[in-house]
Design a protein around this motif. Structure first.
Motif, PDB file in Angstrom:
ATOM      1  N   GLU A  39     -48.090 -51.852 -44.782  1.00  0.00           N
ATOM      2  CA  GLU A  39     -47.821 -50.686 -45.628  1.00  0.00           C
ATOM      3  C   GLU A  39     -48.364 -50.937 -47.025  1.00  0.00           C
ATOM      4  OE1 GLU A  39     -47.354 -47.343 -45.844  1.00  0.00           O
ATOM      5  OE2 GLU A  39     -45.404 -47.440 -44.864  1.00  0.00           O
ATOM      6  N   ASN A  40     -49.322 -50.122 -47.438  1.00  0.00           N
ATOM      7  CA  ASN A  40     -49.927 -50.263 -48.751  1.00  0.00           C
ATOM      8  C   ASN A  40     -49.039 -49.603 -49.805  1.00  0.00           C
ATOM      9  OD1 ASN A  40     -51.910 -51.078 -50.540  1.00  0.00           O
ATOM     10  ND2 ASN A  40     -53.024 -49.149 -50.364  1.00  0.00           N
ATOM     11  N   MET A  41     -48.742 -50.353 -50.874  1.00  0.00           N
ATOM     12  CA  MET A  41     -47.891 -49.818 -51.930  1.00  0.00           C
ATOM     13  C   MET A  41     -48.735 -49.195 -53.036  1.00  0.00           C
ATOM     14  SD  MET A  41     -44.871 -50.414 -50.830  1.00  0.00           S
ATOM     15  CE  MET A  41     -43.703 -50.309 -52.186  1.00  0.00           C
ATOM     16  N   VAL A  42     -48.325 -48.022 -53.482  1.00  0.00           N
ATOM     17  CA  VAL A  42     -49.026 -47.353 -54.573  1.00  0.00           C
ATOM     18  C   VAL A  42     -48.033 -47.065 -55.696  1.00  0.00           C
ATOM     19  CG1 VAL A  42     -50.840 -46.330 -53.147  1.00  0.00           C
ATOM     20  CG2 VAL A  42     -48.688 -45.103 -53.487  1.00  0.00           C
ATOM     21  N   GLN A  43     -48.566 -46.834 -56.899  1.00  0.00           N
ATOM     22  CA  GLN A  43     -47.719 -46.615 -58.063  1.00  0.00           C
ATOM     23  C   GLN A  43     -47.729 -45.149 -58.464  1.00  0.00           C
ATOM     24  OE1 GLN A  43     -48.888 -48.870 -61.507  1.00  0.00           O
ATOM     25  NE2 GLN A  43     -46.821 -48.902 -62.311  1.00  0.00           N
ATOM     26  N   CYS A  44     -46.577 -44.631 -58.805  1.00  0.00           N
ATOM     27  CA  CYS A  44     -46.485 -43.270 -59.329  1.00  0.00           C
ATOM     28  C   CYS A  44     -47.130 -43.232 -60.702  1.00  0.00           C
ATOM     29  CB  CYS A  44     -45.020 -42.826 -59.407  1.00  0.00           C
ATOM     30  SG  CYS A  44     -44.817 -41.211 -60.185  1.00  0.00           S
ATOM     31  N   GLN A  45     -48.081 -42.309 -60.905  1.00  0.00           N
ATOM     32  CA  GLN A  45     -48.796 -42.230 -62.175  1.00  0.00           C
ATOM     33  C   GLN A  45     -47.915 -41.675 -63.289  1.00  0.00           C
ATOM     34  OE1 GLN A  45     -52.080 -43.330 -62.656  1.00  0.00           O
ATOM     35  NE2 GLN A  45     -51.679 -44.197 -60.638  1.00  0.00           N
ATOM     36  N   TYR A  46     -46.795 -41.099 -62.926  1.00  0.00           N
ATOM     37  CA  TYR A  46     -45.916 -40.501 -63.937  1.00  0.00           C
ATOM     38  C   TYR A  46     -44.814 -41.457 -64.393  1.00  0.00           C
ATOM     39  CZ  TYR A  46     -43.046 -37.078 -66.367  1.00  0.00           C
ATOM     40  OH  TYR A  46     -42.338 -36.401 -67.320  1.00  0.00           O
ATOM     41  N   CYS A  47     -44.058 -42.008 -63.451  1.00  0.00           N
ATOM     42  CA  CYS A  47     -42.922 -42.855 -63.833  1.00  0.00           C
ATOM     43  C   CYS A  47     -43.165 -44.341 -63.563  1.00  0.00           C
ATOM     44  CB  CYS A  47     -41.645 -42.402 -63.118  1.00  0.00           C
ATOM     45  SG  CYS A  47     -41.674 -42.638 -61.337  1.00  0.00           S
ATOM     46  N   GLY A  48     -44.237 -44.672 -62.828  1.00  0.00           N
ATOM     47  CA  GLY A  48     -44.588 -46.077 -62.633  1.00  0.00           C
ATOM     48  C   GLY A  48     -43.889 -46.763 -61.484  1.00  0.00           C
ATOM     49  N   ILE A  49     -43.062 -46.039 -60.732  1.00  0.00           N
ATOM     50  CA  ILE A  49     -42.356 -46.632 -59.605  1.00  0.00           C
ATOM     51  C   ILE A  49     -43.329 -46.890 -58.458  1.00  0.00           C
ATOM     52  CG2 ILE A  49     -41.693 -44.531 -58.337  1.00  0.00           C
ATOM     53  CD1 ILE A  49     -38.897 -45.702 -58.076  1.00  0.00           C
ATOM     54  N   HIS A  50     -43.062 -47.926 -57.679  1.00  0.00           N
ATOM     55  CA  HIS A  50     -43.917 -48.246 -56.539  1.00  0.00           C
ATOM     56  C   HIS A  50     -43.323 -47.663 -55.263  1.00  0.00           C
ATOM     57  CE1 HIS A  50     -45.681 -51.141 -59.336  1.00  0.00           C
ATOM     58  NE2 HIS A  50     -46.743 -51.104 -58.570  1.00  0.00           N
ATOM     59  N   ILE A  51     -44.171 -46.987 -54.486  1.00  0.00           N
ATOM     60  CA  ILE A  51     -43.715 -46.398 -53.226  1.00  0.00           C
ATOM     61  C   ILE A  51     -44.744 -46.675 -52.139  1.00  0.00           C
ATOM     62  CG2 ILE A  51     -42.308 -44.508 -54.205  1.00  0.00           C
ATOM     63  CD1 ILE A  51     -44.941 -43.835 -55.245  1.00  0.00           C
ATOM     64  N   PRO A  52     -44.323 -46.665 -50.874  1.00  0.00           N
ATOM     65  CA  PRO A  52     -45.289 -46.817 -49.775  1.00  0.00           C
ATOM     66  C   PRO A  52     -46.281 -45.663 -49.797  1.00  0.00           C
ATOM     67  CG  PRO A  52     -43.033 -47.038 -48.985  1.00  0.00           C
ATOM     68  CD  PRO A  52     -42.948 -46.556 -50.406  1.00  0.00           C
ATOM     69  N   GLU A  53     -47.530 -45.973 -49.456  1.00  0.00           N
ATOM     70  CA  GLU A  53     -48.580 -44.955 -49.526  1.00  0.00           C
ATOM     71  C   GLU A  53     -48.267 -43.755 -48.637  1.00  0.00           C
ATOM     72  OE1 GLU A  53     -52.483 -46.479 -48.709  1.00  0.00           O
ATOM     73  OE2 GLU A  53     -53.430 -44.919 -49.906  1.00  0.00           O
ATOM     74  N   SER A  54     -47.596 -44.019 -47.516  1.00  0.00           N
ATOM     75  CA  SER A  54     -47.281 -42.930 -46.588  1.00  0.00           C
ATOM     76  C   SER A  54     -46.265 -41.960 -47.177  1.00  0.00           C
ATOM     77  CB  SER A  54     -46.750 -43.507 -45.274  1.00  0.00           C
ATOM     78  OG  SER A  54     -45.593 -44.290 -45.507  1.00  0.00           O
ATOM     79  N   ALA A  55     -45.453 -42.440 -48.150  1.00  0.00           N
ATOM     80  CA  ALA A  55     -44.425 -41.594 -48.758  1.00  0.00           C
ATOM     81  C   ALA A  55     -44.874 -40.995 -50.082  1.00  0.00           C
ATOM     82  CB  ALA A  55     -43.148 -42.404 -48.961  1.00  0.00           C
ATOM     83  N   ALA A  56     -46.077 -41.372 -50.524  1.00  0.00           N
ATOM     84  CA  ALA A  56     -46.547 -40.923 -51.829  1.00  0.00           C
ATOM     85  C   ALA A  56     -47.123 -39.522 -51.768  1.00  0.00           C
ATOM     86  CB  ALA A  56     -47.607 -41.889 -52.353  1.00  0.00           C
ATOM     87  N   VAL A  57     -47.021 -38.823 -52.900  1.00  0.00           N
ATOM     88  CA  VAL A  57     -47.636 -37.497 -53.044  1.00  0.00           C
ATOM     89  C   VAL A  57     -48.972 -37.687 -53.747  1.00  0.00           C
ATOM     90  CG1 VAL A  57     -47.408 -35.220 -54.113  1.00  0.00           C
ATOM     91  CG2 VAL A  57     -45.390 -36.372 -53.169  1.00  0.00           C
ATOM     92  N   LYS A  58     -50.044 -37.227 -53.119  1.00  0.00           N
ATOM     93  CA  LYS A  58     -51.369 -37.389 -53.707  1.00  0.00           C
ATOM     94  C   LYS A  58     -51.857 -36.056 -54.262  1.00  0.00           C
ATOM     95  CE  LYS A  58     -52.568 -41.201 -50.701  1.00  0.00           C
ATOM     96  NZ  LYS A  58     -53.224 -41.623 -49.473  1.00  0.00           N
ATOM     97  N   ARG A  59     -52.316 -36.124 -55.498  1.00  0.00           N
ATOM     98  CA  ARG A  59     -52.854 -34.907 -56.110  1.00  0.00           C
ATOM     99  C   ARG A  59     -53.937 -35.290 -57.125  1.00  0.00           C
ATOM    100  NH1 ARG A  59     -48.565 -30.533 -57.959  1.00  0.00           N
ATOM    101  NH2 ARG A  59     -47.785 -31.082 -55.914  1.00  0.00           N
ATOM    102  N   GLY A  60     -55.091 -34.669 -57.010  1.00  0.00           N
ATOM    103  CA  GLY A  60     -56.189 -34.920 -57.942  1.00  0.00           C
ATOM    104  C   GLY A  60     -56.609 -36.374 -58.005  1.00  0.00           C
ATOM    105  N   GLY A  61     -56.555 -37.068 -56.869  1.00  0.00           N
ATOM    106  CA  GLY A  61     -56.972 -38.469 -56.830  1.00  0.00           C
ATOM    107  C   GLY A  61     -55.925 -39.428 -57.369  1.00  0.00           C
ATOM    108  N   LYS A  62     -54.771 -38.913 -57.796  1.00  0.00           N
ATOM    109  CA  LYS A  62     -53.681 -39.757 -58.293  1.00  0.00           C
ATOM    110  C   LYS A  62     -52.523 -39.735 -57.316  1.00  0.00           C
ATOM    111  CE  LYS A  62     -54.710 -39.139 -63.215  1.00  0.00           C
ATOM    112  NZ  LYS A  62     -54.217 -38.580 -64.488  1.00  0.00           N
ATOM    113  N   THR A  63     -51.661 -40.733 -57.433  1.00  0.00           N
ATOM    114  CA  THR A  63     -50.500 -40.817 -56.540  1.00  0.00           C
ATOM    115  C   THR A  63     -49.204 -40.674 -57.337  1.00  0.00           C
ATOM    116  OG1 THR A  63     -50.636 -43.224 -56.732  1.00  0.00           O
ATOM    117  CG2 THR A  63     -51.607 -42.235 -54.767  1.00  0.00           C
TER     118      THR A  63
END
Ligand code: ZN
Length: 75
Positions: A39-63
């Protein structure tokens, strides 16, 4: 007599093994904090929290961690 000697040796080995585990346990948490494999972890561009990529919301190339943060980060 030899049986008692072996029994005593076994007790000593078990006690030493337990002590070793006890002391080693504090230094090395056994993969408790590790992420699930694959499971690849990605960072929220707004609050900085780390979430699994499958649970992340992607918009405009950001997560983002949620739709709300995706909306808030938009210009
Ligand atoms: Zn967020």
């Amino acid at each position: 007599m030899i049986i008692r000697l072996i029994a005593l040796l076994l007790v000593v080995i078990v006690v030493m093994w337990l002590l070793k585990r006890l002391f080693a346990g504090d230094k090395q948490p056994d993969q408790i904090s590790q992420q699930p494999q694959g499971e690849n972890m990605v960072q929220c561009q707004y609050c900085g929290i780390h979430i699994p990529e499958s649970a992340a919301v992607k918009r405009g190339g950001k997560t983002y961690c949620c739709e709300e943060h995706a909306d808030l980060d938009q210009p």
